[in-house]
Structures are given as C-alpha cells and as structure tokens.
Enzyme design. Structure first.
Site, PDB file in Angstrom:
ATOM      1  CD  GLU A 237       2.189 -28.932   3.482  1.00  0.00           C
ATOM      2  OE1 GLU A 237       1.921 -30.002   4.087  1.00  0.00           O
ATOM      3  OE2 GLU A 237       2.774 -27.988   4.013  1.00  0.00           O
ATOM      4  CB  CYS A 271       3.482 -31.432   7.066  1.00  0.00           C
ATOM      5  SG  CYS A 271       2.213 -30.434   7.856  1.00  0.00           S
TER       6      CYS A 271
END
Length: 464
Positions: A237, A271
């Site tokens: 990720e 993010c």
C-alpha cells in the site's frame, strides 16, 4: 542465514516534532538479536496455527479491550512521537480496536472451507496460514497501519514481526507490549528494531514467508523486488495523489468542508488524503472561495490543545521537502492562494496551503504532496476531469461530489482509476471494505474478506 550487510545503525531516536526535542533513543537490535527474534516467532507459529478460531477470537477481543483501556496513554505516545493531534490519535486507536473485533467476529467465517462441485466425490478449498509475516510500516498512522495487518494475520493463524519507521519505535514497542498484556502466547508478534538496509535480509530468511509494506513507492519497489527474488508473496500500500472531482451540480459548501477535512487530516500526511481538486468551470470560483476559507480557518499549533486543528508534520526534513515541492511548482508558474511559507516556530509546522494554475511538469502535478497542500484545477467537462484525474502514476483513492448520484456512480465505477472511490464523501479505510491501490500505489488488498485471504495458502482438496 541472515546477512544484515551494511547496517551501521546502532541507535534510533524519537524526536517530538512539536518541540524538535529528542524524546528517547532506542538501541537497535544487533544482527544476532534480530535472527533470534525471528526464530522465536517462527517457533511460536508452530503452536499458534493449531489454536482454534474460537481461541483466536478471544485473544483478539482481549487485544481490543487492552487498546481501549490504554487509549489515553497510547494516544499521548502517538502525539509525542509523530505530532498527530490528540483527538485524531484517540480516533486511530478506536479504529484499531474495531478491526480487532471485526476479525474476531468474522475471521472464522471468512476462512471456513468452501465446497466446490467437481467430478470428485468431494472437493473444497481450505485456507491455511503461511507462517511468519514481515510487516514494514510507516509513521503516519503508527498503530492503525499495524493493526489493519496484524488483526487478520493473527486470526488466520500467522505470526508476525514488525519493522516500524525509525521515528516511532516507542509505538512499535508499545504494540508489542499490548499483545503481551492481552495474554496472547509469547512471541506470536515481535518488534524488530532494525534499519531499512536490514529489511532485504529479513525477507530472504527462510523463516519469513511473506511481507506487507505500507510506505513510499520507492520503498515498495525495493521490497517487492526483494520478495520476488525469493518468490515470496508481498502486499503493498503505497503513495497516492488522490483526485476529487467537484461537478457542476455539487453542494459546494458541503464539498468544500469535506475536501478540507480530508486534506488536513493528520496534517495532510495520509496516503488517501484528498490532494488534487478538479473543479468544473461553472462552480470553480465558488468552490475556490469556500475551500480557501475553510483552509484558512484551520489552526495549527500544540497537538495536545483541543483547539488545534492540525499539529506539526512528523519531521523537519519532511516539512522542508514539502516546501521544496511547493517552491518548485511556484517557480514553474503555479500560484499560491494561501499558505506556502515556513512559519517561525520550533516544530515541523507547515500552514494549510492552496495552489492553483497547476500544469504538467510541476511537482504539484506530478508528485504526491504529503502534507497540508492542496492543488486546484479548472475543467469544462466530465471527460476533461477524468483525463486529469487519471493522468498520474498513482491510483489509490478518489472522490466525486455531485447531486446526481447516478452520474457520480458512473464516474466512480467506470471512469476513475483508483482502488477506492467515494461519492459525496472523502476516502477512508473501513474494516468491512477492501483497501488498496493500483499502478504505483501498490497491489494486493487489506481489510474485509480480501485482506485476510492475502496471507493464506488457498489450498484445493479433492477426494475421489
């Protein structure tokens, strides 16, 4: 055998980003210590994998309880080590407790044998644990990033070792203590106090079966390469430059509030934080005015103060890097609408900043701005909006704001290139929903049924 080549890191320091003062120094594990820890975790797997789902469930519920019982102390640790405001730190810990309960209650169902019809008298799919999983985790959500991996990994019967970011070793060791306080068997989870250069050797260890990383794209590429060289599973990720489409029929005030909330969450260090705002020409001026107003209303300061909206960034060097990206974009023609300067404060502060006039070739167009900086774009059509939104190497999250839900759903499902798209809300992770990205935002999924099945052997059993 492990071979930790070139690692000269003997101590790791936690620095309070609000005061820029050293909190504590931690002695890094030696090569031999790291090997022994990995060996003990591998030995623990041999018995942990045999424990029933019901027993694992009770362990995870105990872990949930410890998280909630210790949340005030743990939140203070998060605030001190990486600057998150206290209310956000408490929210992060409650989410960790939630993911423990979610997998405690659903893990057995997710991993139950699945019968499949075939020519045999019986055939089914069984989900078996792999062994010890290495987690390489970042500082921005120092508990949540770990628990969203750890809860499903433990419920599946795996064990784990954690290589946390060097500036949050206090959080890393606190998680290890939490697992112990919850009464889980010894060594099912351990922290490795090692530097980044040692990660490759850990991945190559025969006692480590897979690796998961949350972090930057360059770090992800390095880990994926190391894992691929020894044919081990990896889940990544990585970064994101999440686009949000503000359509001409959107509720402008509501969209502006939610977009600012997403951009400023965790001082912009997320993010999946909204980063690029692609606005229809007919509502651009109205959205820009509302968005800038809400950005300027945010107060930055002491993260322990309840009135503070955003705390400092996690480190001075990260703040300076962000300002460099803003300055480089301005040098190429971008305009600063608000913010864009380094405050005369001791901590790693950066003010809420808005840029417009963004063009290809600028850092604000090409790169992830990991801090409280927003980029505005003006477009005329849905097609132009989608083109700019997808013109990025990233593909993590995205959003659409519109009063026409069917229009929003169509753009979300068929138009935007991302792992998660939210309509009329900002992107957030949820234990019930799969989470992850495409392109240079990584591969694989965390959370939901998809996440717990990433680190198991999906085994076909056929009985003739």
């Amino acid at each position: 055998m492990l071979n930790f080549k070139g690692e000269k890191l003997n101590t790791m320091r936690s620095v309070n980003p609000f005061t820029n003062q050293v909190i504590q120094s931690y002695r890094a594990h030696s090569d031999d210590e790291a090997k022994r820890i990995i060996k003990t975790v591998d030995l623990a797997f041999k018995s942990w994998r045999k424990i029933s789902f019901e027993e694992r469930k009770m362990h995870l519920l105990n872990l949930e309880k410890e998280l909630l019982d210790q949340q005030e102390m743990l939140a203070d640790l998060i605030v001190t080590e990486m600057g998150k405001v206290k209310k956000e730190a408490l929210g992060e810990l409650k989410k960790c407790a939630w993911v423990c309960r979610y997998y405690a209650e659903n893990g057995a169902h997710f991993l139950a044998n699945e019968p499949i019809e075939s020519d045999a008298s019986e055939s089914f799919v069984s989900f078996q644990p792999l062994g010890t999983i290495l987690a390489v985790m970042p500082w921005n959500f120092p508990f949540w990033q770990v628990f969203r991996f750890l809860a499903p990994a433990l419920m599946a019967g795996n064990t784990a070792v954690l290589k946390h970011a060097s500036n949050v070793q206090g959080c890393s060791l606190a998680i290890e203590r939490l697992v112990k306080d919850a009464g889980l068997p010894a060594n099912v989870f351990r922290s490795l106090l090692i530097g980044g250069k040692s990660v490759k050797a850990v991945i190559e260890s025969s006692k480590v079966k897979a690796v998961t990383l949350t972090g930057s794209t360059p770090a992800g590429k390095a880990v994926a390469s190391a894992a691929g060289s020894v044919l081990k599973k990896s889940v990544l990720e990585l970064g994101g430059s999440d686009p949000y489409l503000i359509l001409d029929d959107a509720d402008i005030e509501e969209a502006a509030k939610l977009c600012v909330s997403s951009r400023l969450l965790n001082a912009g260090q997320s993010c999946i934080g909204a980063k690029r705002f692609i606005v229809m020409e007919s509502v651009y001026d109205a959205f820009r005015e509302a968005f800038v107003r809400h950005m300027e209303e945010a107060s930055f300061g002491d993260p322990t103060d309840e009135k503070t909206t955003i705390g400092p960034m996690a480190r001075i060097d990260l703040r300076n890097e962000l300002h460099g990206q803003v300055s480089a974009s301005v040098a190429k023609g971008a305009k600063i609408v608000c913010g864009g300067f380094i405050p005369e404060l001791a901590g790693a502060f950066y003010p809420p900043t808005v840029l417009d006039g963004i063009e290809p070739g600028m850092p604000a167009y090409e790169e992830e701005l990991f801090g409280p900086v927003a980029s505005l774009f003006k477009v005329k059509t849905d097609e132009e909006a989608i083109k700019i939104a997808n013109d990025t190497v990233f593909g993590l999250g995205a959003g659409v704001f519109t009063s026409n839900v069917e229009r929003g759903k169509l753009l979300a499902e068929k138009g935007l290139e991302a792992g998660c798209v939210f309509v009329n809300d900002f992107v957030k992770s949820d234990p019930r929903l799969p989470f992850g990205g495409i392109k240079e935002s990584g591969f694989g999924r965390e959370l939901s049924v998809f996440g717990i099945r990433e680190f198991v052997n999906i085994k076909t059993v056929v009985v003739k």
